[in-house]
Write a protein that holds these residues in place. Structure first.
Motif, PDB file in Angstrom:
ATOM      1  N   HIS A   1       0.989  -1.109   0.067  1.00  0.00           N
ATOM      2  CA  HIS A   1      -0.070  -0.017   0.078  1.00  0.00           C
ATOM      3  C   HIS A   1       0.912   1.215  -0.050  1.00  0.00           C
ATOM      4  O   HIS A   1       2.031   1.322   0.558  1.00  0.00           O
ATOM      5  CB  HIS A   1      -0.998   0.104   1.150  1.00  0.00           C
ATOM      6  N   THR A   2       0.447   2.314  -0.625  1.00  0.00           N
ATOM      7  CA  THR A   2       1.140   3.739  -0.431  1.00  0.00           C
ATOM      8  C   THR A   2       0.471   4.376   0.499  1.00  0.00           C
ATOM      9  O   THR A   2      -0.789   4.493   0.809  1.00  0.00           O
ATOM     10  CB  THR A   2       1.166   4.124  -1.942  1.00  0.00           C
ATOM     11  N   LEU A   3       1.469   5.260   1.024  1.00  0.00           N
ATOM     12  CA  LEU A   3       0.673   6.280   2.338  1.00  0.00           C
ATOM     13  C   LEU A   3      -0.109   7.213   1.430  1.00  0.00           C
ATOM     14  O   LEU A   3       0.352   7.872   0.465  1.00  0.00           O
ATOM     15  CB  LEU A   3       2.078   6.554   3.172  1.00  0.00           C
ATOM     16  N   PRO A   4      -0.897   7.828   2.170  1.00  0.00           N
ATOM     17  CA  PRO A   4      -1.349   8.836   1.680  1.00  0.00           C
ATOM     18  C   PRO A   4      -0.705  10.245   1.851  1.00  0.00           C
ATOM     19  O   PRO A   4       0.041  10.395   2.707  1.00  0.00           O
ATOM     20  CB  PRO A   4      -2.692   8.986   2.713  1.00  0.00           C
TER      21      PRO A   4
ATOM     22  N   VAL B   1      -3.419  13.665   6.338  1.00  0.00           N
ATOM     23  CA  VAL B   1      -4.112  13.001   7.332  1.00  0.00           C
ATOM     24  C   VAL B   1      -5.503  12.540   6.972  1.00  0.00           C
ATOM     25  O   VAL B   1      -5.869  11.370   7.258  1.00  0.00           O
ATOM     26  CB  VAL B   1      -4.368  13.959   8.570  1.00  0.00           C
ATOM     27  N   GLU B   2      -6.126  13.232   5.929  1.00  0.00           N
ATOM     28  CA  GLU B   2      -7.450  12.884   5.528  1.00  0.00           C
ATOM     29  C   GLU B   2      -7.372  11.450   4.987  1.00  0.00           C
ATOM     30  O   GLU B   2      -8.437  10.713   4.804  1.00  0.00           O
ATOM     31  CB  GLU B   2      -8.058  14.002   4.370  1.00  0.00           C
ATOM     32  N   GLY B   3      -6.295  11.057   4.273  1.00  0.00           N
ATOM     33  CA  GLY B   3      -6.166   9.573   3.749  1.00  0.00           C
ATOM     34  C   GLY B   3      -6.127   8.639   4.506  1.00  0.00           C
ATOM     35  O   GLY B   3      -6.239   7.434   4.159  1.00  0.00           O
ATOM     36  N   LEU B   4      -6.031   8.702   5.795  1.00  0.00           N
ATOM     37  CA  LEU B   4      -5.441   7.702   6.741  1.00  0.00           C
ATOM     38  C   LEU B   4      -6.788   6.656   6.983  1.00  0.00           C
ATOM     39  O   LEU B   4      -6.571   5.519   6.838  1.00  0.00           O
ATOM     40  CB  LEU B   4      -5.269   8.212   8.047  1.00  0.00           C
ATOM     41  N   SER B   5      -8.029   7.167   6.940  1.00  0.00           N
ATOM     42  CA  SER B   5      -9.122   6.312   7.156  1.00  0.00           C
ATOM     43  C   SER B   5      -9.221   5.321   5.991  1.00  0.00           C
ATOM     44  O   SER B   5      -9.469   4.134   6.434  1.00  0.00           O
ATOM     45  CB  SER B   5     -10.459   6.917   7.361  1.00  0.00           C
ATOM     46  N   ARG B   6      -9.259   5.878   4.770  1.00  0.00           N
ATOM     47  CA  ARG B   6      -9.255   4.855   3.842  1.00  0.00           C
ATOM     48  C   ARG B   6      -8.154   3.768   3.591  1.00  0.00           C
ATOM     49  O   ARG B   6      -8.398   2.702   3.155  1.00  0.00           O
ATOM     50  CB  ARG B   6      -9.428   5.719   2.349  1.00  0.00           C
ATOM     51  N   LEU B   7      -6.858   4.220   4.055  1.00  0.00           N
ATOM     52  CA  LEU B   7      -5.975   3.292   3.809  1.00  0.00           C
ATOM     53  C   LEU B   7      -5.958   2.179   5.017  1.00  0.00           C
ATOM     54  O   LEU B   7      -5.998   1.042   4.859  1.00  0.00           O
ATOM     55  CB  LEU B   7      -4.515   3.959   4.135  1.00  0.00           C
ATOM     56  N   VAL B   8      -6.535   2.558   6.006  1.00  0.00           N
ATOM     57  CA  VAL B   8      -6.885   1.523   7.289  1.00  0.00           C
ATOM     58  C   VAL B   8      -8.003   0.666   6.803  1.00  0.00           C
ATOM     59  O   VAL B   8      -7.944  -0.582   7.159  1.00  0.00           O
ATOM     60  CB  VAL B   8      -7.215   2.410   8.572  1.00  0.00           C
TER      61      VAL B   8
END
Length: 292
Positions: A133-136, A139-146
């Motif tokens: 996975h690539t990092l967002p 901060v706004e992209g953390l929830s989707r990555l999780v």
């Protein structure tokens, strides 16, 4: 020998690099604060999930509940490693890679990696990376990555026989900008569950619930998994930017020293050039005077 033109170009180039370094320092400083705030904001929700686990455990009178199908005694293990997608952060990725290799040892594990640079290091060591996975970028992209990572964990447990899931990531701690941390995500440690079952409830009466206890327990464990992954990603991202900030501070000092050396050498070459021109003028004047 360096000419005045080449030295002037070198001074201009180092000035441009210094501007870039200062910009990266400012961005890292702002990002550190944002990710630290995001991690702290999750603390209240983590407490709510913990209270829910306490209520279910006390109601059922059992401290050994696990996820459905999870068994810590048998089955494959999986490891999630959080690194970075970008460089210029010192030994950040090397530290978490060494911690991951130490946790894996010689046993085969399902390997999920967040951050392409750590994935490349693990593959170079001969480890097979199952998912990357690539990092967002914020901060706004953390929830989707999780959510994506949790779906991957669910697939591992259902289709690949995974019974234990571990997490390795870096965290800021004291003066250390990147200190590796290792946690077991699933199944929940028995000691943790027993502790929750014995802790006194903070209110005067326990909450009531109508949902099936097993389903509720599974949902609460999933929410705890979300909290742990989210906070780990926020801590790792803050650690990454802190490492990059430290690297940029060192780079800025080196650039400033280099600019000072270039300025001194430029002034020296300029003085030599002026001296030669003056000598040429004097020599020409003396030659003309002798001819007259």
């Amino acid at each position: 020998m360096d000419t005045l033109e080449s030295l002037a170009d070198a001074l201009e180039t180092t000035g441009d690099i210094q501007s870039i370094v200062r910009t990266m320092k400012a961005l890292s400083s702002v990002s550190i604060r944002q990710y630290e705030h995001a991690e702290a904001a999750m603390a209240d929700y983590a407490r709510t999930v913990e209270l829910g686990l306490m209520a279910v455990l006390r109601q059922q009178g059992s401290a050994g509940l696990l996820l459905p199908g999870a068994d810590s005694a048998a089955g494959r293990e999986a490891l999630i490693v959080i690194g970075s997608d970008r460089g210029l952060c010192g030994g950040y990725n090397d530290k978490v890679t060494r911690a991951a290799l130490s946790r894996m040892g010689d046993q085969p594990m399902v390997l999920g990696v967040i951050g392409t640079r750590v994935a490349a290091r693990l593959e170079a060591d001969g480890r097979r990376v199952d998912t990357v996975h690539t990092l967002p970028g914020s901060v706004e992209g953390l929830s989707r990555l999780v959510q994506s990572v949790i779906l991957g964990i669910d697939r591992w447990t259902r289709l690949e026989g995974v019974r234990q899931v571990w997490l390795v990531h870096n965290r800021r701690e004291g003066r250390s900008t990147a200190k590796p941390q290792t946690h077991r995500l699933l199944p929940l440690p028995d000691g943790y569950l027993q502790k929750l079952a014995k802790v006194d409830w903070p209110g005067r009466s326990l909450p009531l619930f109508r949902m099936d206890p097993d389903r509720l327990m599974s949902w609460l464990v999933q929410q705890r998994l979300f909290v742990m992954l989210y906070r780990a990603l926020a801590e790792a991202s803050a650690s990454e930017h802190a490492s990059r900030l430290a690297a940029m501070q060192a780079a800025e000092r080196n650039i400033e020293e280099r600019r000072d050396d270039l300025r001194q050498l430029y002034r020296q070459r300029r003085q030599e050039s002026i001296t030669r021109e003056l000598l040429d003028v004097v020599s020409g004047f003396e030659a003309v005077s002798s001819a007259d």
